[in-house]
Design a protein around this motif. Structure first.
Motif, short mmCIF file in Angstrom:
data_model
loop_
_atom_site.label_atom_id
_atom_site.label_comp_id
_atom_site.label_asym_id
_atom_site.label_seq_id
_atom_site.Cartn_x
_atom_site.Cartn_y
_atom_site.Cartn_z
N ILE A 28 -17.74 -5.95 8.92
CA ILE A 28 -17.19 -5.16 8.14
C ILE A 28 -15.58 -4.53 8.46
CG2 ILE A 28 -17.97 -3.09 6.91
CD1 ILE A 28 -19.88 -4.99 6.23
N SER A 29 -15.90 -4.00 9.94
CA SER A 29 -14.53 -4.25 9.68
C SER A 29 -13.31 -5.36 8.89
CB SER A 29 -13.66 -3.75 11.10
OG SER A 29 -14.16 -4.34 12.26
N GLU A 30 -13.40 -6.93 10.17
CA GLU A 30 -12.64 -7.65 9.98
C GLU A 30 -12.80 -8.06 7.93
OE1 GLU A 30 -15.40 -10.48 11.83
OE2 GLU A 30 -13.55 -10.03 13.65
N LEU A 31 -13.78 -7.69 7.16
CA LEU A 31 -13.91 -8.23 5.59
C LEU A 31 -13.19 -7.33 5.42
CD1 LEU A 31 -15.07 -9.04 3.53
CD2 LEU A 31 -17.38 -7.71 3.44
N LYS A 32 -13.53 -5.75 5.67
CA LYS A 32 -12.24 -4.82 4.73
C LYS A 32 -10.35 -4.93 5.79
CE LYS A 32 -15.03 -0.79 4.92
NZ LYS A 32 -15.55 0.49 5.24
N HIS A 33 -10.26 -5.36 6.02
CA HIS A 33 -9.00 -5.88 6.37
C HIS A 33 -8.94 -7.27 5.99
CE1 HIS A 33 -5.34 -5.84 9.13
NE2 HIS A 33 -5.44 -7.66 8.88
N LYS A 34 -9.59 -8.09 5.34
CA LYS A 34 -9.17 -9.40 4.75
C LYS A 34 -8.93 -9.08 2.98
CE LYS A 34 -11.29 -13.84 3.44
NZ LYS A 34 -12.06 -15.01 3.90
N LEU A 35 -9.84 -8.04 2.79
CA LEU A 35 -10.01 -7.93 1.28
C LEU A 35 -8.57 -6.93 1.13
CD1 LEU A 35 -13.49 -6.76 0.55
CD2 LEU A 35 -12.49 -8.50 -0.31
N LYS A 36 -8.17 -5.83 2.28
CA LYS A 36 -6.94 -5.14 1.95
C LYS A 36 -5.75 -6.26 1.42
CE LYS A 36 -8.24 -1.51 4.92
NZ LYS A 36 -8.10 -0.66 6.06
N ASP A 37 -5.71 -7.07 2.53
CA ASP A 37 -4.70 -8.21 3.05
C ASP A 37 -5.27 -8.88 1.25
OD1 ASP A 37 -3.67 -6.97 5.08
OD2 ASP A 37 -4.28 -8.83 6.29
N GLN A 38 -6.03 -9.39 1.12
CA GLN A 38 -6.14 -10.29 0.12
C GLN A 38 -6.03 -9.65 -1.34
OE1 GLN A 38 -8.77 -13.46 0.53
NE2 GLN A 38 -8.55 -14.59 -1.02
N TYR A 39 -6.18 -8.43 -1.27
CA TYR A 39 -6.15 -7.73 -2.65
C TYR A 39 -6.17 -6.58 -2.77
CZ TYR A 39 -9.87 -11.94 -3.98
OH TYR A 39 -10.49 -13.21 -3.82
N TYR A 40 -5.15 -6.47 -1.84
CA TYR A 40 -4.41 -5.11 -1.90
C TYR A 40 -5.12 -3.46 -2.01
CZ TYR A 40 -0.24 -8.22 -2.15
OH TYR A 40 0.00 -9.07 -2.31
N LEU A 41 -6.54 -3.86 -1.85
CA LEU A 41 -7.77 -2.95 -1.48
C LEU A 41 -8.03 -1.73 -0.64
CD1 LEU A 41 -10.59 -4.75 -3.07
CD2 LEU A 41 -9.07 -2.95 -4.86
N ASN A 42 -6.49 -1.13 -0.14
CA ASN A 42 -6.19 -0.03 0.50
C ASN A 42 -7.45 1.77 0.65
OD1 ASN A 42 -4.24 -1.87 1.55
ND2 ASN A 42 -2.62 -0.58 0.30
N GLU A 43 -7.59 1.76 -0.40
CA GLU A 43 -8.73 2.12 -0.39
C GLU A 43 -10.01 2.22 0.74
OE1 GLU A 43 -6.76 1.94 -3.68
OE2 GLU A 43 -7.75 0.83 -3.03
N LEU A 44 -10.17 1.32 0.96
CA LEU A 44 -11.53 0.35 1.43
C LEU A 44 -12.19 1.16 3.06
CD1 LEU A 44 -11.69 -3.17 1.09
CD2 LEU A 44 -13.47 -1.33 -0.13
N ASP A 45 -11.43 2.14 3.70
CA ASP A 45 -10.91 2.57 4.39
C ASP A 45 -11.85 3.90 4.46
OD1 ASP A 45 -9.60 1.23 6.41
OD2 ASP A 45 -7.51 2.70 5.65
N GLY A 46 -11.60 4.90 3.38
CA GLY A 46 -12.88 5.73 2.92
C GLY A 46 -13.88 5.77 1.81
#
Length: 77
Positions: A28-46
């Motif tokens: 999940i942590s890697e998936l979140k990182h991938k989505l942040k990089d690819q789609y700029y979804l920085n809000e996934l942390d919370g």
């Protein structure tokens, strides 16, 4: 392939309610990182995460065929 479901402000920011991610296995942590990089979804942390409708942690592994849901905190009165 992993199906990713997005809700609330994540859905609004991306302009769609789901994504299909081509991978066989990912934390999940890697998936979140991938989505942040690819789609700029920085809000996934919370957000809360669920795999196949069961709550999960960032260390849980998602496999091909699974559905991941990212659920933002709910507020209201």
């Amino acid at each position: 392939m992993i199906k990713v479901l997005l809700f609330a402000h994540l859905q609004e920011k991306l302009g769609k309610d789901q994504l299909d991610i081509e991978t066989n296995q990912i934390k999940i942590s890697e998936l979140k990182h991938k989505l942040k990089d690819q789609y700029y979804l920085n809000e996934l942390d919370g957000v809360m995460t669920a795999i196949n409708e069961e709550y999960a942690t960032d260390e849980d592994v998602v496999k091909s065929g699974d559905t991941v849901a990212f659920i933002p905190p709910v507020s209201g009165g």
